[in-house]
Enzyme design. Structure first.
Site, PDB file in Angstrom:
ATOM      1  N   ARG A 235      13.884   6.090  27.261  1.00  0.00           N
ATOM      2  CA  ARG A 235      15.770   5.368  28.106  1.00  0.00           C
ATOM      3  C   ARG A 235      15.415   4.684  27.208  1.00  0.00           C
ATOM      4  O   ARG A 235      15.124   3.593  26.141  1.00  0.00           O
ATOM      5  CB  ARG A 235      15.446   4.459  29.087  1.00  0.00           C
ATOM      6  CG  ARG A 235      14.852   5.606  30.833  1.00  0.00           C
ATOM      7  CD  ARG A 235      16.219   6.557  30.455  1.00  0.00           C
ATOM      8  NE  ARG A 235      15.473   7.312  31.988  1.00  0.00           N
ATOM      9  CZ  ARG A 235      15.266   8.538  32.267  1.00  0.00           C
ATOM     10  NH1 ARG A 235      15.159   9.160  30.274  1.00  0.00           N
ATOM     11  NH2 ARG A 235      15.440   9.337  33.341  1.00  0.00           N
ATOM     12  N   ASP A 259      16.847   9.967  20.988  1.00  0.00           N
ATOM     13  CA  ASP A 259      17.470  10.775  22.012  1.00  0.00           C
ATOM     14  C   ASP A 259      18.276   9.686  22.762  1.00  0.00           C
ATOM     15  O   ASP A 259      18.944  10.492  23.876  1.00  0.00           O
ATOM     16  CB  ASP A 259      16.221  11.379  22.372  1.00  0.00           C
ATOM     17  CG  ASP A 259      17.406  13.655  23.217  1.00  0.00           C
ATOM     18  OD1 ASP A 259      17.944  13.164  22.706  1.00  0.00           O
ATOM     19  OD2 ASP A 259      16.732  13.409  24.259  1.00  0.00           O
ATOM     20  N   GLU A 264      24.752   4.913  26.457  1.00  0.00           N
ATOM     21  CA  GLU A 264      24.660   6.642  26.564  1.00  0.00           C
ATOM     22  C   GLU A 264      26.199   7.253  28.304  1.00  0.00           C
ATOM     23  O   GLU A 264      26.365   7.697  27.869  1.00  0.00           O
ATOM     24  CB  GLU A 264      23.222   7.814  26.723  1.00  0.00           C
ATOM     25  CG  GLU A 264      22.890   7.116  27.777  1.00  0.00           C
ATOM     26  CD  GLU A 264      21.420   8.460  27.767  1.00  0.00           C
ATOM     27  OE1 GLU A 264      21.272   9.085  28.092  1.00  0.00           O
ATOM     28  OE2 GLU A 264      20.158   8.290  26.785  1.00  0.00           O
ATOM     29  N   HIS A 296      20.271  13.239  24.475  1.00  0.00           N
ATOM     30  CA  HIS A 296      19.420  12.905  25.955  1.00  0.00           C
ATOM     31  C   HIS A 296      19.415  14.662  26.038  1.00  0.00           C
ATOM     32  O   HIS A 296      19.472  15.192  27.018  1.00  0.00           O
ATOM     33  CB  HIS A 296      19.973  12.420  26.929  1.00  0.00           C
ATOM     34  CG  HIS A 296      18.752  12.407  28.147  1.00  0.00           C
ATOM     35  ND1 HIS A 296      19.324  10.392  28.650  1.00  0.00           N
ATOM     36  CD2 HIS A 296      17.614  12.585  28.563  1.00  0.00           C
ATOM     37  CE1 HIS A 296      18.751  10.655  29.751  1.00  0.00           C
ATOM     38  NE2 HIS A 296      17.456  12.056  28.633  1.00  0.00           N
TER      39      HIS A 296
HETATM   40  P1  NAI Z   1       4.874   8.907  33.131  1.00  0.00           P
HETATM   41  O1  NAI Z   1       4.449   8.666  34.717  1.00  0.00           O
HETATM   42  O2  NAI Z   1       3.618  10.060  32.976  1.00  0.00           O
HETATM   43  O3  NAI Z   1       4.628   8.107  31.989  1.00  0.00           O
HETATM   44  C1  NAI Z   1       4.295   6.461  31.810  1.00  0.00           C
HETATM   45  C2  NAI Z   1       4.006   5.887  31.156  1.00  0.00           C
HETATM   46  O4  NAI Z   1       3.872   4.112  30.704  1.00  0.00           O
HETATM   47  C3  NAI Z   1       2.469   5.880  32.104  1.00  0.00           C
HETATM   48  O5  NAI Z   1       1.294   6.121  31.786  1.00  0.00           O
HETATM   49  C4  NAI Z   1       2.422   4.102  32.484  1.00  0.00           C
HETATM   50  O6  NAI Z   1       1.215   3.526  32.724  1.00  0.00           O
HETATM   51  C5  NAI Z   1       2.774   3.701  31.382  1.00  0.00           C
HETATM   52  N1  NAI Z   1       3.690   2.505  31.691  1.00  0.00           N
HETATM   53  C6  NAI Z   1       4.833   1.910  32.644  1.00  0.00           C
HETATM   54  N2  NAI Z   1       4.334   0.456  32.312  1.00  0.00           N
HETATM   55  C7  NAI Z   1       4.118   0.299  31.012  1.00  0.00           C
HETATM   56  C8  NAI Z   1       4.467  -0.984  29.274  1.00  0.00           C
HETATM   57  N3  NAI Z   1       4.614  -1.869  30.196  1.00  0.00           N
HETATM   58  N4  NAI Z   1       4.158  -0.907  28.256  1.00  0.00           N
HETATM   59  C9  NAI Z   1       3.349   0.506  28.334  1.00  0.00           C
HETATM   60  N5  NAI Z   1       3.003   1.541  28.939  1.00  0.00           N
HETATM   61  C10 NAI Z   1       3.547   1.114  30.122  1.00  0.00           C
HETATM   62  O7  NAI Z   1       5.997   9.517  32.627  1.00  0.00           O
HETATM   63  P2  NAI Z   1       6.533  10.276  31.837  1.00  0.00           P
HETATM   64  O8  NAI Z   1       6.838  12.054  32.977  1.00  0.00           O
HETATM   65  O9  NAI Z   1       5.995  10.744  30.127  1.00  0.00           O
HETATM   66  O10 NAI Z   1       7.910  10.206  30.901  1.00  0.00           O
HETATM   67  C11 NAI Z   1       7.526   8.601  30.436  1.00  0.00           C
HETATM   68  C12 NAI Z   1       9.805   8.233  30.251  1.00  0.00           C
HETATM   69  O11 NAI Z   1      10.768   9.698  29.796  1.00  0.00           O
HETATM   70  C13 NAI Z   1      10.292   8.098  31.684  1.00  0.00           C
HETATM   71  O12 NAI Z   1      10.515   7.391  32.458  1.00  0.00           O
HETATM   72  C14 NAI Z   1      11.812   9.097  31.263  1.00  0.00           C
HETATM   73  O13 NAI Z   1      12.750   7.694  31.379  1.00  0.00           O
HETATM   74  C15 NAI Z   1      12.010   9.517  29.992  1.00  0.00           C
HETATM   75  N6  NAI Z   1      12.422  11.139  30.445  1.00  0.00           N
HETATM   76  C16 NAI Z   1      12.807  11.233  28.821  1.00  0.00           C
HETATM   77  C17 NAI Z   1      13.670  12.497  28.675  1.00  0.00           C
HETATM   78  C18 NAI Z   1      14.584  13.159  28.363  1.00  0.00           C
HETATM   79  O14 NAI Z   1      15.224  13.829  28.135  1.00  0.00           O
HETATM   80  N7  NAI Z   1      14.486  12.413  26.709  1.00  0.00           N
HETATM   81  C19 NAI Z   1      12.735  13.621  29.840  1.00  0.00           C
HETATM   82  C20 NAI Z   1      11.786  13.351  30.961  1.00  0.00           C
HETATM   83  C21 NAI Z   1      11.898  12.128  30.847  1.00  0.00           C
END
Ligand code: NAI
Length: 330
Positions: A235, A259, A264, A296
Site C-alpha cells: 500500500r 506498484d 493513487e 496497482h
Molecule cells: P497477509 O495478511 O497474509 O500478511 C500480512 C503480514 O504482515 C502478516 O504476516 C502480518 O503479521 C504482517 N504484519 C502486520 N503488521 C506488521 C508490521 N507492523 N510489520 C511487519 N509486518 C507486519 O496479507 P497478504 O495477502 O500477504 O497481503 C499483504 C498486503 O499486500 C495487503 O495488506 C495489501 O495491502 C497488499 N496487496 C496488494 C496488491 C496489489 O495489487 N499490489 C494485491 C493484494 C494485496
C-alpha cells in the site's frame, strides 16, 4: 435472487465476474462505472449487496448511506481493506467480506518483476533500443544471486516473495510481528533495523495500519545500505513519498519499484495522459532514472482475477447464509 451492485467496474471485472456467474444462479449483478463514494452510495437502494475495490471510499458516511439504502453486505474484491471503516460497519450491522490470498504469487511475481526492471533498467533499455540507441550507459545493475533480500511482512504474499528470492539464490531475511512457521527452513527473522541495514533488496508486504503508516521514511531510509533496491507492492502510504524523494536525491537507491503510491486514489485505473498534473509526486518520482512505477497491477493476472470473482460471489452466498469465516472483516 440476490441483487449485487458492482462499483467501478472495468471491462476485465465484467469479463471475469460474468464468466463465473453461472456457478451462482441466485446472484444478479448490475455493473456501474462509477466509484463508490457517499454521492454514488445512494444508487444502491434496492440492492442486497455492493462490491467495491481498493480506491473506493468505504468510510463512515458511505456506510451510513448504504445502510439507509438497505444494503446488508459489502464485498471488497481485494485483500487490503485500509479504505473500509470496519468499526462503523460493525455498528451498523453491515457484513463486510474480502478476498484474502486470492493468488499471492500474482503480487509477489510482480514485486520481483519491479525489482528486476528497476535493477536492470528495463524501461530505459526498451526505449533506448526503440530509438536505435544500443549503448549501455545508465543500464548497469547488480546480480541478485548471493545478495540479501529483506522481506517486510511474511504473510501470504511476503512468503511467496521469500520463495521467489530463494529461487534467485538470495539469502532471505524477514521482519514481521509474527513469524511464519512455513518459512523457518530458509528465512531468518531479524529486527526491522537489522533488515534495513543488511538488505540489498527490500520488499514491503505488510498491510497498511496505524503502526505501518510511513514505515519507510527518511530515518529508516538512512538505516538502509547504499545501492539498495526498494519495492512496494503493498500500500502506498507505507512509504513517505516526500522522504523517499529525499532518499533518492541522497543517492541511496540503486532502484525503486512501486506498484502502489500515496497519490493513487483518483489516479489509479484512469487515463490522465492529456492532463497537466500540477502537483504530482508520481511525476516527480518518474523524473528519476532509477524509479519504475506501475498502476496497482499486482493482482492483474488471469489466475488472480478468476479467484477474486469466485471468492467474492461465494462471499455473498456465505453472507446470505450467515456463514462467517476468515474472509470477514466486519
Ligand atoms: P497477509 O495478511 O497474509 O500478511 C500480512 C503480514 O504482515 C502478516 O504476516 C502480518 O503479521 C504482517 N504484519 C502486520 N503488521 C506488521 C508490521 N507492523 N510489520 C511487519 N509486518 C507486519 O496479507 P497478504 O495477502 O500477504 O497481503 C499483504 C498486503 O499486500 C495487503 O495488506 C495489501 O495491502 C497488499 N496487496 C496488494 C496488491 C496489489 O495489487 N499490489 C494485491 C493484494 C494485496
Amino acid at each position: 435472487m440476490m441483487k449485487l451492485l458492482f462499483y467501478a467496474a472495468k471491462d476485465y471485472d465484467k469479463q471475469y465476474f460474468n464468466s463465473v456467474l453461472e456457478k451462482f444462479p441466485e446472484i444478479e449483478i448490475e455493473f456501474l462505472d462509477h466509484e463508490l463514494e457517499p454521492r454514488s452510495a445512494v444508487l444502491a437502494k434496492g440492492f442486497d449487496a455492493i462490491c467495491a475495490f481498493v480506491s473506493a471510499d468505504v468510510g463512515a458516511e458511505t456506510l451510513e448511506i448504504l445502510n439507509q439504502c438497505g444494503v446488508k453486505t459489502v464485498l471488497m474484491r481485494c485483500a487490503g481493506f485500509n479504505n473500509v471503516e470496519t468499526g462503523k460497519a460493525k455498528e451498523l450491522g453491515i457484513t463486510v467480506k474480502r478476498v484474502p490470498g486470492y493468488s499471492p504469487e500474482s503480487v509477489a511475481e510482480h514485486a520481483m518483476a519491479l525489482a528486476l526492471a528497476a535493477n536492470r533498467r528495463l524501461y530505459k533499455a526498451y526505449n533506448k533500443v526503440r530509438e536505435n540507441d544500443y549503448t549501455l550507459r545508465g543500464l548497469r545493475g547488480m546480480n541478485f544471486y548471493g545478495k540479501v533480500a529483506g522481506i517486510v511482512g511474511t504473510g501470504k504474499i511476503g512468503a511467496a516473495m521469500c520463495r521467489i528470492c530463494r529461487g534467485f539464490g538470495m539469502k532471505v531475511i524477514a521482519y514481521d510481528v509474527y513469524e511464519n512457521p512455513d518459512l523457518k527452513e530458509f528465512v531468518e527473522y531479524v529486527s526491522l533495523d537489522e533488515l534495513l541495514a543488511q538488505s540489498d533488496l527490500i520488499s514491503l508486504h505488510c498491510p497498511l495500519m496505524d503502526s505501518t503508516y510511513h514505515m519507510i521514511n527518511i530515518e529508516t531510509i538512512k538505516k538502509m545500505k547504499d545501492n539498495v533496491i526498494l519495492v512496494n507492492t503493498s500500500r502506498g502510504a507505507l512509504v513517505n513519498t516526500q522522504e523517499l524523494i529525499e532518499g533518492i536525491r541522497m543517492n541511496k537507491f540503486l532502484g525503486v519499484g512501486l506498484d502502489v503510491y500515496e497519490e493513487e486514489t483518483g489516479n489509479v485505473y484512469e487515463d490522465h495522459s492529456d492532463d497537466i498534473m500540477e502537483h504530482s509526486v508520481t511525476a516527480r518520482l518518474l523524473a528519476f532514472p532509477n524509479v519504475i512505477i506501475t498502476s496497482h497491477q499486482g493482482f492483474y493476472t488471469m489466475e488472480a482475477l478468476t479467484a477474486i470473482a469466485e471468492t467474492t460471489l461465494q462471499n455473498l452466498m456465505d453472507a446470505k447464509n450467515g456463514i462467517h469465516n476468515e474472509n470477514d472483516i466486519a
